[in-house]
Motif scaffolding. Structure first.
Motif, short mmCIF file in Angstrom:
data_model
loop_
_atom_site.label_atom_id
_atom_site.label_comp_id
_atom_site.label_asym_id
_atom_site.label_seq_id
_atom_site.Cartn_x
_atom_site.Cartn_y
_atom_site.Cartn_z
N GLN A 56 -5.68 -7.77 2.66
CA GLN A 56 -6.01 -6.36 2.48
C GLN A 56 -5.18 -5.51 3.44
O GLN A 56 -5.03 -5.85 4.62
CB GLN A 56 -7.49 -6.12 2.72
N PRO A 57 -4.64 -4.39 2.97
CA PRO A 57 -3.90 -3.49 3.87
C PRO A 57 -4.86 -2.78 4.82
O PRO A 57 -6.07 -2.81 4.62
CB PRO A 57 -3.23 -2.51 2.91
N GLY A 58 -4.31 -2.14 5.83
CA GLY A 58 -5.15 -1.45 6.79
C GLY A 58 -4.36 -0.44 7.60
O GLY A 58 -3.17 -0.25 7.39
N PRO A 97 -0.17 3.46 11.64
CA PRO A 97 -0.86 4.63 12.19
C PRO A 97 -0.17 5.94 11.81
O PRO A 97 -0.84 6.94 11.55
CB PRO A 97 -0.83 4.38 13.70
N GLU A 98 1.14 5.94 11.76
CA GLU A 98 1.88 7.13 11.32
C GLU A 98 1.57 7.44 9.86
O GLU A 98 1.45 8.60 9.46
CB GLU A 98 3.38 6.92 11.51
N HIS A 99 1.43 6.39 9.04
CA HIS A 99 1.06 6.56 7.63
C HIS A 99 -0.33 7.19 7.52
O HIS A 99 -0.55 8.08 6.70
CB HIS A 99 1.09 5.21 6.93
N VAL A 100 -1.26 6.73 8.36
CA VAL A 100 -2.61 7.31 8.37
C VAL A 100 -2.54 8.78 8.76
O VAL A 100 -3.22 9.63 8.16
CB VAL A 100 -3.53 6.53 9.33
N LEU A 101 -1.74 9.09 9.76
CA LEU A 101 -1.59 10.47 10.18
C LEU A 101 -1.09 11.34 9.04
O LEU A 101 -1.55 12.47 8.83
CB LEU A 101 -0.63 10.55 11.37
N ASP A 107 3.61 6.00 -5.65
CA ASP A 107 3.70 6.11 -7.11
C ASP A 107 2.34 6.25 -7.78
O ASP A 107 2.21 6.00 -8.98
CB ASP A 107 4.44 4.89 -7.67
N GLY A 108 1.30 6.60 -6.99
CA GLY A 108 0.00 6.91 -7.57
C GLY A 108 -0.75 5.72 -8.13
O GLY A 108 -1.54 5.88 -9.08
N MET A 109 -0.56 4.54 -7.55
CA MET A 109 -1.27 3.35 -8.02
C MET A 109 -2.34 2.94 -7.02
O MET A 109 -2.27 3.26 -5.83
CB MET A 109 -0.29 2.20 -8.24
N ALA A 112 0.84 -1.21 0.00
CA ALA A 112 0.00 0.00 0.00
C ALA A 112 0.87 1.25 0.00
O ALA A 112 0.56 2.24 -0.69
CB ALA A 112 -0.93 -0.01 1.22
N LYS A 113 1.94 1.23 0.77
CA LYS A 113 2.84 2.40 0.81
C LYS A 113 3.53 2.61 -0.54
O LYS A 113 3.67 3.74 -1.01
CB LYS A 113 3.89 2.21 1.90
N ILE A 114 3.96 1.51 -1.16
CA ILE A 114 4.60 1.61 -2.48
C ILE A 114 3.64 2.22 -3.49
O ILE A 114 4.00 3.12 -4.26
CB ILE A 114 5.08 0.22 -2.94
#
Length: 408
Positions: free
Chosen positions: A248-250, A287-291, A227-229, A221-223
């Protein structure tokens, strides 16, 4: 077997005690928390779970008892907490050791002590056997040690108690076979007999496997975000392959199993767990990614007031009230670190005030925010998705079909 004393009446111990009692066995449930014992003795459950109320009523009809004291009998099942030590990542066995000592104070000669709590491989050898031997008990004669790790998940506990396979580890397979008959009073699936260390390891491995696979989805999900995918489209296509099954990512990993048990292996085998450690770091970083995604949306729409952000969901998974290690609580901790106070929180299953700015009414919650972050996919929000159509929605669970929804 005269009766069973089940020690620890939390999310695992209580349903287990009720299931044994429903099956017709004499059961005494013990917990050091007087408020829990008093509540259960008065016929009141302290958490919600599908089918638990009916199971409780059946157990009551069969005479289940609750006490803060340990009961003198020949069979004990320990379902006490097993946290890890933050600095070393090793299992903290303090609660198991304390429970075993209390059992030794009252047990009958030849009693079986069955540890259901998840423990790292070697815990019984390192921490439990010495405690018993120091008291002058002969293991295999005065007491019998077994490990029968639980395998149930909040939200489906009652069904899984009956239908999930069990593992029983013991020094003596004849003793294991006797305990197998005990669990067979309600377990309809396979019950595997093995040695104690294999039983310890197998449970930790099961949850570590799941953690590593979740981490792959989250890193993917981060990748894709970088790169807009569309990660969900990519996973959908990849899973068409007959030997691919990407999860599934979360927004993170919560609960008291997947987010905790892999640390036991990291703590005990620090030079051999590079993959497991990386997976834990990835999942803990979500959680940091969500932030970061929240900040992106606030900048894009020129929203400067954090009180206009609402987090939907405090539980660690859908349709339960279990908040242990929940991604939302992890996210709130990170927000506190960034001095971002005032974010609103709502969860239809969490009835008590747990955090600052927790709103107890859903419509009030919706009316007070501009950004709604879907942290948990409760059926409740799926059924009320139309109420979000005028909001900025950040969907961490890929459950919304509203137009313009932001994703992980």
């Amino acid at each position: 077997m005269s009766s069973i004393n089940i020690v620890g009446l939390g999310y695992i111990g209580l349903p287990t005690a009720l299931m044994f009692a429903k099956s017709g066995l004499k059961v005494v449930g013990t917990d050091y928390k007087k408020e829990i014992v008093d509540s259960l003795s008065q016929g009141k459950l302290f958490f919600e779970e599908e089918g638990l109320k009916e199971l409780f009523e059946a157990a009551q009809a069969n005479g289940i008892e609750f006490s803060t004291e340990y009961f003198k009998t020949d069979t004990y099942i320990l379902a006490v907490p097993t946290p890890y030590i933050e600095e070393s990542k090793k299992l903290d066995p303090v609660y198991v050791i304390s429970a075993v000592k209390s059992v030794l104070d009252v047990c009958e000669k030849g009693a079986a002590i069955i540890i259901e709590s998840t423990i790292s491989p070697g815990t019984i050898d390192r921490h439990i056997r010495p405690v018993i031997e120091e008291r002058g008990f002969v293991i295999g004669k005065d007491v019998h040690l077994l490990h029968a790790p639980e395998r149930i998940i909040p939200g489906n506990m009652v069904y899984e108690l009956e239908h999930n396979s069990r593992t029983i580890g013991a020094d003596n397979l004849e003793v294991a076979a006797m305990i197998k008959e005990l669990y067979a009073s309600f377990c309809k699936s396979d019950i595997v007999l093995t040695d104690i260390r294999s039983a310890e390891m197998s449970k930790v491995v099961e949850n570590t496997f799941r953690d590593v696979n979740i981490a792959f989805a989250n890193e993917l999900a981060k990748i894709c975000r970088n790169d807009g995918m569309d990660v969900y489209e990519i996973i959908r296509i990849a899973n068409k392959h007959p030997r691919v099954n990407i999860l599934q990512p979360g927004p993170g990993v919560g609960g008291h199993c997947i987010s905790v048990d892999p640390w036991f292996l990291v703590g005990d085998y620090p030079d051999l767990t590079n993959l497991i450690l990386s997976a834990r770091k990835i999942n803990d970083s979500m959680p940091e990614h969500v932030l970061g995604r929240i900040r992106d949306i606030m900048r894009e729409h020129n929203i400067k007031d954090i009180t206009k952000v609402g987090l939907y969901g405090l539980a660690y998974k859908e349709n339960v009230d279990d908040t242990r290690e929940s991604p939302t609580l992890q996210l709130l901790e990170r927000m506190d670190e960034h001095l971002a106070f005032g974010v609103k929180v709502f969860d239809p299953f969490v009835k008590e005030q747990m955090v600052d700015d927790q709103v107890m009414d859903f419509k009030k919650f919706i009316n007070e925010v501009e950004i709604v972050v879907l942290m948990v996919g409760h059926d409740h929000i799926k059924e009320n998705m139309d109420l979000l159509k005028d909001k900025l929605v950040l969907d961490m669970k890929n459950i919304s079909e509203l137009e313009g929804v932001y994703k992980l």
